[in-house]
Write a protein that holds these residues in place. Structure first.
Motif, PDB file in Angstrom:
ATOM      1  N   ASP A   1       0.816  -1.218   0.000  1.00 60.53           N
ATOM      2  CA  ASP A   1       0.000   0.000   0.000  1.00 60.53           C
ATOM      3  C   ASP A   1       0.847   1.264   0.000  1.00 60.53           C
ATOM      4  O   ASP A   1       0.379   2.325  -0.418  1.00 60.53           O
ATOM      5  CB  ASP A   1      -0.931   0.010   1.222  1.00 60.53           C
ATOM      6  CG  ASP A   1      -2.041  -1.021   1.095  1.00 60.53           C
ATOM      7  OD1 ASP A   1      -2.293  -1.461  -0.050  1.00 60.53           O
ATOM      8  OD2 ASP A   1      -2.635  -1.384   2.124  1.00 60.53           O
ATOM      9  N   THR A   2       2.081   1.174   0.464  1.00 60.02           N
ATOM     10  CA  THR A   2       2.936   2.372   0.547  1.00 60.02           C
ATOM     11  C   THR A   2       4.206   2.251  -0.289  1.00 60.02           C
ATOM     12  O   THR A   2       4.966   3.201  -0.378  1.00 60.02           O
ATOM     13  CB  THR A   2       3.337   2.647   2.012  1.00 60.02           C
ATOM     14  OG1 THR A   2       4.024   1.496   2.532  1.00 60.02           O
ATOM     15  CG2 THR A   2       2.112   2.972   2.856  1.00 60.02           C
ATOM     16  N   GLU A   3       4.453   1.095  -0.895  1.00 55.00           N
ATOM     17  CA  GLU A   3       5.678   0.906  -1.662  1.00 55.00           C
ATOM     18  C   GLU A   3       5.356   0.593  -3.128  1.00 55.00           C
ATOM     19  O   GLU A   3       4.461  -0.212  -3.423  1.00 55.00           O
ATOM     20  CB  GLU A   3       6.528  -0.222  -1.073  1.00 55.00           C
ATOM     21  CG  GLU A   3       7.127   0.118   0.287  1.00 55.00           C
ATOM     22  CD  GLU A   3       8.065  -0.973   0.782  1.00 55.00           C
ATOM     23  OE1 GLU A   3       9.163  -0.639   1.245  1.00 55.00           O
ATOM     24  OE2 GLU A   3       7.684  -2.170   0.695  1.00 55.00           O
ATOM     25  N   TYR A   4       6.116   1.219  -4.009  1.00 55.36           N
ATOM     26  CA  TYR A   4       5.915   1.033  -5.450  1.00 55.36           C
ATOM     27  C   TYR A   4       7.276   0.946  -6.130  1.00 55.36           C
ATOM     28  O   TYR A   4       8.297   1.453  -5.621  1.00 55.36           O
ATOM     29  CB  TYR A   4       5.133   2.208  -6.046  1.00 55.36           C
ATOM     30  CG  TYR A   4       3.723   2.344  -5.529  1.00 55.36           C
ATOM     31  CD1 TYR A   4       2.654   1.809  -6.247  1.00 55.36           C
ATOM     32  CD2 TYR A   4       3.454   3.015  -4.340  1.00 55.36           C
ATOM     33  CE1 TYR A   4       1.354   1.933  -5.784  1.00 55.36           C
ATOM     34  CE2 TYR A   4       2.163   3.144  -3.865  1.00 55.36           C
ATOM     35  CZ  TYR A   4       1.108   2.604  -4.591  1.00 55.36           C
ATOM     36  OH  TYR A   4      -0.166   2.737  -4.127  1.00 55.36           O
ATOM     37  N   GLU A   5       7.278   0.331  -7.288  1.00 50.36           N
ATOM     38  CA  GLU A   5       8.477   0.291  -8.125  1.00 50.36           C
ATOM     39  C   GLU A   5       8.189   1.049  -9.416  1.00 50.36           C
ATOM     40  O   GLU A   5       7.236   0.734 -10.128  1.00 50.36           O
ATOM     41  CB  GLU A   5       8.870  -1.146  -8.448  1.00 50.36           C
ATOM     42  CG  GLU A   5      10.148  -1.233  -9.295  1.00 50.36           C
ATOM     43  CD  GLU A   5      10.478  -2.662  -9.701  1.00 50.36           C
ATOM     44  OE1 GLU A   5      11.611  -3.094  -9.454  1.00 50.36           O
ATOM     45  OE2 GLU A   5       9.583  -3.338 -10.266  1.00 50.36           O
ATOM     46  N   LEU A   6       9.002   2.046  -9.690  1.00 55.91           N
ATOM     47  CA  LEU A   6       8.874   2.833 -10.910  1.00 55.91           C
ATOM     48  C   LEU A   6       9.798   2.240 -11.971  1.00 55.91           C
ATOM     49  O   LEU A   6      10.990   2.044 -11.715  1.00 55.91           O
ATOM     50  CB  LEU A   6       9.247   4.294 -10.645  1.00 55.91           C
ATOM     51  CG  LEU A   6       8.614   4.968  -9.417  1.00 55.91           C
ATOM     52  CD1 LEU A   6       9.107   6.405  -9.298  1.00 55.91           C
ATOM     53  CD2 LEU A   6       7.101   4.916  -9.489  1.00 55.91           C
TER      54      LEU A   6
ATOM     55  N   THR B   1      18.738   4.024  -7.991  1.00 57.08           N
ATOM     56  CA  THR B   1      18.030   3.675  -9.217  1.00 57.08           C
ATOM     57  C   THR B   1      18.765   2.545  -9.923  1.00 57.08           C
ATOM     58  O   THR B   1      19.954   2.663 -10.248  1.00 57.08           O
ATOM     59  CB  THR B   1      17.931   4.893 -10.154  1.00 57.08           C
ATOM     60  OG1 THR B   1      17.273   5.953  -9.468  1.00 57.08           O
ATOM     61  CG2 THR B   1      17.155   4.546 -11.409  1.00 57.08           C
ATOM     62  N   GLY B   2      18.065   1.410 -10.127  1.00 60.60           N
ATOM     63  CA  GLY B   2      18.682   0.261 -10.754  1.00 60.60           C
ATOM     64  C   GLY B   2      18.722   0.378 -12.267  1.00 60.60           C
ATOM     65  O   GLY B   2      18.009   1.186 -12.870  1.00 60.60           O
ATOM     66  N   GLU B   3      19.572  -0.419 -12.890  1.00 55.96           N
ATOM     67  CA  GLU B   3      19.736  -0.378 -14.343  1.00 55.96           C
ATOM     68  C   GLU B   3      19.729  -1.790 -14.922  1.00 55.96           C
ATOM     69  O   GLU B   3      20.093  -2.762 -14.250  1.00 55.96           O
ATOM     70  CB  GLU B   3      21.069   0.277 -14.717  1.00 55.96           C
ATOM     71  CG  GLU B   3      21.195   1.720 -14.320  1.00 55.96           C
ATOM     72  CD  GLU B   3      22.496   2.334 -14.824  1.00 55.96           C
ATOM     73  OE1 GLU B   3      22.587   3.565 -14.818  1.00 55.96           O
ATOM     74  OE2 GLU B   3      23.416   1.563 -15.214  1.00 55.96           O
ATOM     75  N   SER B   4      19.332  -1.887 -16.171  1.00 54.57           N
ATOM     76  CA  SER B   4      19.435  -3.154 -16.890  1.00 54.57           C
ATOM     77  C   SER B   4      20.882  -3.368 -17.336  1.00 54.57           C
ATOM     78  O   SER B   4      21.768  -2.565 -17.031  1.00 54.57           O
ATOM     79  CB  SER B   4      18.489  -3.138 -18.094  1.00 54.57           C
ATOM     80  OG  SER B   4      18.792  -2.052 -18.958  1.00 54.57           O
TER      81      SER B   4
ATOM     82  N   PHE C   1      15.411   1.434 -16.353  1.00 57.14           N
ATOM     83  CA  PHE C   1      15.756   1.967 -15.042  1.00 57.14           C
ATOM     84  C   PHE C   1      14.624   1.654 -14.068  1.00 57.14           C
ATOM     85  O   PHE C   1      13.438   1.780 -14.422  1.00 57.14           O
ATOM     86  CB  PHE C   1      15.959   3.484 -15.102  1.00 57.14           C
ATOM     87  CG  PHE C   1      17.077   3.915 -16.014  1.00 57.14           C
ATOM     88  CD1 PHE C   1      18.390   3.926 -15.574  1.00 57.14           C
ATOM     89  CD2 PHE C   1      16.815   4.313 -17.322  1.00 57.14           C
ATOM     90  CE1 PHE C   1      19.425   4.322 -16.415  1.00 57.14           C
ATOM     91  CE2 PHE C   1      17.832   4.713 -18.168  1.00 57.14           C
ATOM     92  CZ  PHE C   1      19.148   4.716 -17.708  1.00 57.14           C
ATOM     93  N   THR C   2      14.961   1.248 -12.860  1.00 58.10           N
ATOM     94  CA  THR C   2      13.948   0.958 -11.841  1.00 58.10           C
ATOM     95  C   THR C   2      14.293   1.683 -10.551  1.00 58.10           C
ATOM     96  O   THR C   2      15.475   1.796 -10.189  1.00 58.10           O
ATOM     97  CB  THR C   2      13.858  -0.551 -11.565  1.00 58.10           C
ATOM     98  OG1 THR C   2      15.144  -1.032 -11.158  1.00 58.10           O
ATOM     99  CG2 THR C   2      13.397  -1.312 -12.799  1.00 58.10           C
ATOM    100  N   GLN C   3      13.260   2.164  -9.876  1.00 60.96           N
ATOM    101  CA  GLN C   3      13.463   2.857  -8.604  1.00 60.96           C
ATOM    102  C   GLN C   3      12.306   2.520  -7.664  1.00 60.96           C
ATOM    103  O   GLN C   3      11.138   2.724  -7.992  1.00 60.96           O
ATOM    104  CB  GLN C   3      13.527   4.375  -8.811  1.00 60.96           C
ATOM    105  CG  GLN C   3      13.613   5.170  -7.526  1.00 60.96           C
ATOM    106  CD  GLN C   3      14.898   4.908  -6.756  1.00 60.96           C
ATOM    107  OE1 GLN C   3      15.981   5.085  -7.301  1.00 60.96           O
ATOM    108  NE2 GLN C   3      14.780   4.475  -5.504  1.00 60.96           N
ATOM    109  N   LYS C   4      12.638   2.003  -6.482  1.00 61.69           N
ATOM    110  CA  LYS C   4      11.618   1.740  -5.470  1.00 61.69           C
ATOM    111  C   LYS C   4      11.408   3.000  -4.633  1.00 61.69           C
ATOM    112  O   LYS C   4      12.370   3.709  -4.309  1.00 61.69           O
ATOM    113  CB  LYS C   4      12.047   0.578  -4.573  1.00 61.69           C
ATOM    114  CG  LYS C   4      12.054  -0.771  -5.281  1.00 61.69           C
ATOM    115  CD  LYS C   4      12.434  -1.894  -4.332  1.00 61.69           C
ATOM    116  CE  LYS C   4      12.424  -3.242  -5.047  1.00 61.69           C
ATOM    117  NZ  LYS C   4      12.802  -4.357  -4.136  1.00 61.69           N
TER     118      LYS C   4
END
Length: 662
Positions: free
Chosen positions: A37-42, A84-87, A110-113
């Motif tokens: 409910d409070t955490e998302y991955e962009l 921020t993560g990367e492929s 790119f991914t960011q929690k």
């Protein structure tokens, strides 16, 4: 300065080839994955066109620019969880920067929690700045708007809100007789000659570069090398001519990336030329150039580049070897040619025309002038005996160029001041600064003071005295112009306009003519008085606009036509003043690209491109109040052509008015 060096290095080492598919080399999309409910991955995904690559966030320092994310309202609405993560990335060694560079090909993910600090937040906005490269590099930015209510929103399918649609549609005119805009007549012929003028300026710059100590001694050495090392005289001549051709080619190639930038966004070069902070950067660079000419330090490219090119010319041989010899000349002479090329770039951007085409013409002219003596002396080697010997006179040439660089530097600072409406370099202040600079140049030429790299003091030559007196006379001319005792029309576009003065002026419009700076207000007034419209697309930093106003509009027959017969609407496409918040909007082009309109200049620049398919200034259109085009559109021209153009438009308006009355 580093970016300038990188730019030159990239062009010298490669020949970029671009296609229509490269206009939009990265297509971005994004989505949200809910964790709790409070955490998302962009998740942000870029599909990279074949042959291009995008740099990682973690590429080595000292190389190309890394990707950089800005998370708006982070720490306020939400917090970032980790980096921020990367492929998967690739790493290769860069010969230019001499570091390992990390980048993506084909796809970048790119991914960011994030963790919400405010559970009511339903949208997260992220900005990405990145560099996409294919022989040359394009800086770009993109905005992601994540909806936390579920689902993914593809960036290229972004829809505009109702306000943006309404304001965007208001920019589109329903022009009558629009086909007349693109017809050509005598009034437009003069504009074409501008390319030859730019070519001539580049040629003059190249001739000046020949007189510097970095280039002049190379002429007899290089020509002798070709004529003596070749198997026969004719072979030596061919090689020298080929060497000259490659010199022209190299300097022409320097202008090619600007054509790419122009294809990405027709307004981008105008934006670059009129950006206040970029003009300040140019000011600093030109001051830096000037003091290098004064002898306080040497401006050079890395010696390893010249060594590599020289080694390549020896190892390869043949046509390719001669090409590398030409590249070597461009590199080793950079300490003298670099500031002159910078001046050429500055003059081209100040011209406000098609910057990319102008720059190609100027660079070609520069290359031709630089290559010409190598070809001529190869054909007529006996002429080498008539060349003057190298000496202190070349140092004097560099110092004079230094003063000219300083004068041009203040023009860039003036651009920033005009566009930003800061009121620092008003017309009178600017002229005083130029008076001081040219008086100092006169004092130097007349031997009243010296610079660190000057040789032993010698008797002044007659030529040096003449130029010293000419510089002093020019200072006197400026003083007379400052006192309104002499017209400064020959400097139109270089010095700020008359209405930008330390003294209070009745109008901030050219020549005191009543003008409107808002299109709708001007049209409403034209309807009320039943007069045709002179639509003037101009700019605060537009040199050619000032030249037209002060030398053409001021004509005794042209001035009353504009003042009394037309309603003047002057739209400044470089005005950096922000629009009121309720007038800012997103504009979507037919290609799908969305541009945020935040300033007055962005609004009128988009308005010009959308309705008239033009992005250069000055650009003049004659309209009736009901939006009928009365004559072809024109740009910079001469007095007689402009007067005839105005008269023809007025006759057409009167003819239509009589028909409507009947």
């Amino acid at each position: 300065m580093k970016q300038l060096v990188v730019f030159i290095a990239l062009i010298v080492n490669v020949l970029p080839v671009f296609s229509q598919d490269d206009d939009n080399p990265v297509l971005w999309s994004h989505e949200v994955n809910k964790i709790s409910d409070t955490e998302y991955e962009l998740v942000m995904t870029g599909k990279i066109h074949e042959g291009w690559h995008v740099y990682s966030q973690f590429t080595a320092e000292g190389g190309s620019l890394p990707s950089e994310f800005t998370y708006l309202k982070a720490g306020e609405d939400y917090e970032l969880v980790g980096l921020t993560g990367e492929s998967k990335t690739l790493t290769e060694y860069s010969d230019i920067f001499e570091v390992d560079e990390t980048f993506f090909k084909k796809e970048a993910v790119f991914t960011q929690k994030i963790k919400l600090l405010d559970k009511t937040v339903r949208q997260v906005d992220v900005d990405l700045f990145y560099q996409v490269c294919k022989e040359v590099c394009i800086p770009a930015d993109v905005s992601f708007n994540f909806s936390l209510d579920g689902g993914s929103v593809r960036l290229e399918e972004k829809t505009l809100d109702e306000r943006s649609l309404t304001l965007g549609n208001s920019l589109q005119l329903n022009l009558k007789n629009k086909e007349l805009l693109n017809t050509r007549g005598e009034a437009n012929v003069y504009a074409d000659s501008g390319l030859w003028t730019i070519f001539g300026l580049g040629f003059l710059g190249g001739l000046i570069a020949l007189l510097t100590p970095c280039v002049f001694p190379m002429i007899p050495l290089t020509v002798s090398f070709f004529t003596k090392q070749s198997q026969n005289k004719s072979k030596g001549i061919v090689n020298a001519l080929l060497y000259g051709f490659f010199i022209v080619l190299i300097y022409f190639l320097l202008s090619l990336p600007f054509h790419l930038f122009d294809s990405v966004d027709s307004q981008i070069l105008n934006t670059i030329a009129t950006n206040s902070w970029l003009n300040i950067a140019f000011f600093a660079i030109f001051v830096f150039f000037a003091f290098s000419f004064f002898g306080y330090y040497e401006l050079t490219l890395p010696s390893s580049w010249a060594n590599k090119m020289d080694a390549a010319s020896t190892q390869v041989g043949g046509f390719l070897g001669i090409f590398f010899m030409a590249v070597t000349l461009a590199i080793v002479s950079f300490s003298c040619t670099g500031p002159i090329l910078g001046g050429l770039l500055g003059s081209t951007t100040l011209a406000q025309g098609d910057v990319a085409t102008n720059l190609s013409a100027g660079m070609s002219g520069f290359g031709v002038a630089l290559a010409l003596p190598f070809a001529l002396f190869a054909l007529f080697p006996a002429w080498l005996n008539s060349l003057p010997k190298s000496g202190g006179w070349m140092t004097t040439v560099k110092v004079v160029l230094g003063f000219l660089e300083l004068a041009l530097a203040f023009k860039f600072l003036s651009n920033a001041d005009l566009v930003g409406h800061w009121g620092i370099l008003k017309r009178e202040v600017f002229i005083v600064i130029w008076v001081v600079l040219f008086l100092l140049m006169a004092a130097y030429l007349l031997g009243l003071f010296r610079f660190p790299h000057d040789g032993p003091k010698q008797k002044l030559s007659p030529t040096r005295k003449v130029f010293g007196l000419f510089s002093a006379a020019f200072s006197v001319y400026l003083i007379l112009g400052l006192a309104k005792l002499a017209p400064l029309n020959v400097l139109s576009g270089l010095v700020p306009p008359d209405f930008y003065s330390v003294f209070e002026q009745e109008s901030d419009c050219p020549l005191g003519i009543d003008c409107f700076k808002d299109f709708e207000q001007g049209v409403a007034f034209a309807k009320s008085v039943n007069k045709p419209i002179l639509l003037d697309f101009t700019g605060w930093a537009c040199a050619n606009c000032r030249d037209m106003e002060e030398n053409v509009w001021s004509d005794s027959e042209v001035y009353p036509l504009i003042k009394d017969k037309y309603v003047l609407i002057s739209l400044y496409v470089d005005d950096s003043a922000e629009l009121p918040v309720d007038e800012q909007f997103d504009f979507k082009y037919e290609t799908g690209r969305v541009k945020t309109i935040e300033t007055i200049g962005q609004k009128w620049g988009t308005f010009q491109t959308l309705n008239f398919g033009a992005a250069s200034q000055p650009y003049y259109v004659l309209l009736s109040p009901d939006m009928e085009v009365l004559n072809q559109a024109i740009q910079k021209t001469d007095v007689s052509s402009y007067r005839a153009w105005l008269t023809t438009g007025l006759s057409k308006f009167e003819e239509n008015r009589l028909i409507s009355v009947k």
